[in-house]
Design an enzyme around this catalytic site. Structure first.
Site, mmCIF file in Angstrom:
data_model
loop_
_atom_site.group_PDB
_atom_site.id
_atom_site.type_symbol
_atom_site.label_atom_id
_atom_site.label_comp_id
_atom_site.label_asym_id
_atom_site.label_seq_id
_atom_site.Cartn_x
_atom_site.Cartn_y
_atom_site.Cartn_z
ATOM 1 C CE LYS A 46 -4.119 2.015 0.653
ATOM 2 N NZ LYS A 46 -3.737 3.325 0.109
ATOM 3 C CB CYS A 133 -2.418 10.203 -4.315
ATOM 4 S SG CYS A 133 -3.847 9.750 -3.301
#
Length: 314
Positions: A46, A133
Site C-alpha cells: 500500500k 494520488c
C-alpha cells in the site's frame, strides 16, 4: 507448444506479468501474505505515508456498473509497518523475486524522507514513488505540475540508487505525453506505471438523487472498464516516447485476459490489477493467467515478447 508467460523485469524473471495495483488488497500483512501465496508473480505494498493514516470517511469506495469510484484518501498503516513486512519477507523468501514498495508522501520533503530511509535500509526490492494520488482533499496531483516532477526527481536521484519507478496519472494531450516523457528521460528511472485512476469523476444514484461516496461531495477516482482506453493510450504513448531502459507497467481496466493482452500489445512489461482484484479477490490472477494463455495459444504465440509492443497502426 504451450504459451509461456515468463516475464523479465529489471533483470529478474517472473512467471507471469501480473501483480496487484497499489491500494488494492495490500493494506495489511494478512492481505500481503494472500498476494504472496496467490498466482500473482509479485506484489506491491500500500502506498505509505510517514505515519499511519485513517484516510477519508466512509463510504469511500463503490463498485459501479463499469468499474469503481473511490476517494480513499491514502489510508495506510504507516511507512515503518510496510518496511518491517518487506524486510522480513525478503529474509524469509530469499530466493523470491523482488517485491515492490510504494511511497506517497503528502509533501516533497516527506517523500524524500521515506526514500532516504529506504536507501539506508536492507530493502533490496523495487520502489514506486506515487506522484499521482488524486483523492486527498486540498492536495493537487504532483504529476500535473511538470516543474515539480523535475524538482522532485532531481532531488531524489542525488542520493537514491535502488530501482525506482513512478506512478503516473492519466494524461490526455500529445503535448503532455511529449513534455512528461522529455522530463522522465533525463533520469535513471526503472519504470513508469500508467495509470492511476482518472481523478474526480462523479457517479450518481438516480433513485436516491445522491452521490455514492462521502468524501469530496462524491467526487472520486474512476477505475475498471471506464478507464481502459485511457490506460492503453498512456501505456502506448510512454512506451513509444521513453528510453528503452525505462519499462512501462500497465494498470487500468484489466478485467480479462484480453485486457491484459491489449496492455502488453501496447508495450507494457508488467500488469497491475486493481478494481477487478477488489471485486474478485486473489483468485483473479489464476483466471487472468489462464485466459491470457488461451489467447496466446489461439494466436500461436509461445512467449509474450513475440507480440509485446507490436501494436499495428492503420
Amino acid at each position: 507448444m504451450v504459451a509461456s508467460l515468463d516475464t523479465t523485469f529489471l533483470d529478474h524473471s517472473y512467471e507471469n506479468p501480473f501483480m496487484n495495483a497499489s491500494g488494492v488488497h495490500c493494506m495489511s500483512t494478512k492481505e500481503l501474505d494472500e498476494l504472496s501465496n496467490s498466482k500473482a508473480s509479485t506484489f506491491i505494498t500500500k502506498s505509505s505515508t510517514s505515519v499511519k493514516r485513517a484516510g477519508n470517511p466512509e463510504p469511500r469506495y463503490r463498485s459501479v456498473p463499469l468499474g469503481s469510484i473511490n476517494s480513499m484518501g491514502l489510508p495506510n498503516e504507516g511507512f515503518e509497518y510496510y518496511l518491517e513486512y518487506a524486510t522480513k519477507y525478503q529474509k524469509k523468501n530469499s530466493k523470491a523475486n523482488p517485491i515492490f514498495f510504494s511511497v506517497a508522501g503528502m509533501s516533497v520533503s516527506e517523500n524524500l524522507k521515506m526514500l532516504r530511509a529506504l536507501q539506508d535500509s536492507d530493502f533490496h526490492g523495487i520502489v514506486e514513488l506515487n506522484l499521482s494520488c488524486p483523492n486527498v482533499p486540498g492536495k493537487p496531483q504532483v504529476a500535473y505540475d511538470f516543474e515539480l516532477i523535475k524538482e522532485i526527481l532531481t532531488q531524489v536521484f542525488e542520493f537514491f540508487t535502488k530501482p525506482l519507478g513512478v506512478k503516473l496519472p492519466p494524461y490526455f494531450d500529445f503535448a503532455h505525453f511529449d513534455a512528461v516523457a522529455k522530463i522522465l528521460n533525463q533520469y535513471p528511472l526503472a519504470y513508469v506505471n500508467c495509470i492511476n485512476s482518472i481523478g474526480n469523476g462523479l457517479y450518481i444514484d438516480a433513485h436516491n438523487e445522491s452521490v455514492v461516496i462521502k468524501p469530496k461531495n462524491g467526487f472520486g477516482g474512476l477505475g475498471g472498464e471506464y478507464v481502459k482506453p485511457t490506460a492503453l493510450a498512456n501505456v502506448r504513448a510512454f512506451y513509444t516516447r521513453l528510453n528503452p531502459s525505462i519499462k512501462v507497467i500497465g494498470t487500468g481496466g484489466i478485467k480479462t485476459g484480453q485486457d491484459a493482452f491489449e496492455h502488453l500489445l501496447c508495450g507494457a512489461t508488467m500488469l497491475q490489477v486493481g478494481t477487478e482484484l477488489c471485486e474478485e479477490g486473489v483468485t483473479v490472477f489464476t483466471r487472468l493467467e489462464n485466459e491470457l494463455k488461451e489467447i496466446m495459444d489461439r494466436k500461436g504465440y509461445t512467449s509474450i515478447e513475440q507480440f509485446r509492443g507490436k501494436l499495428k497502426s492503420l
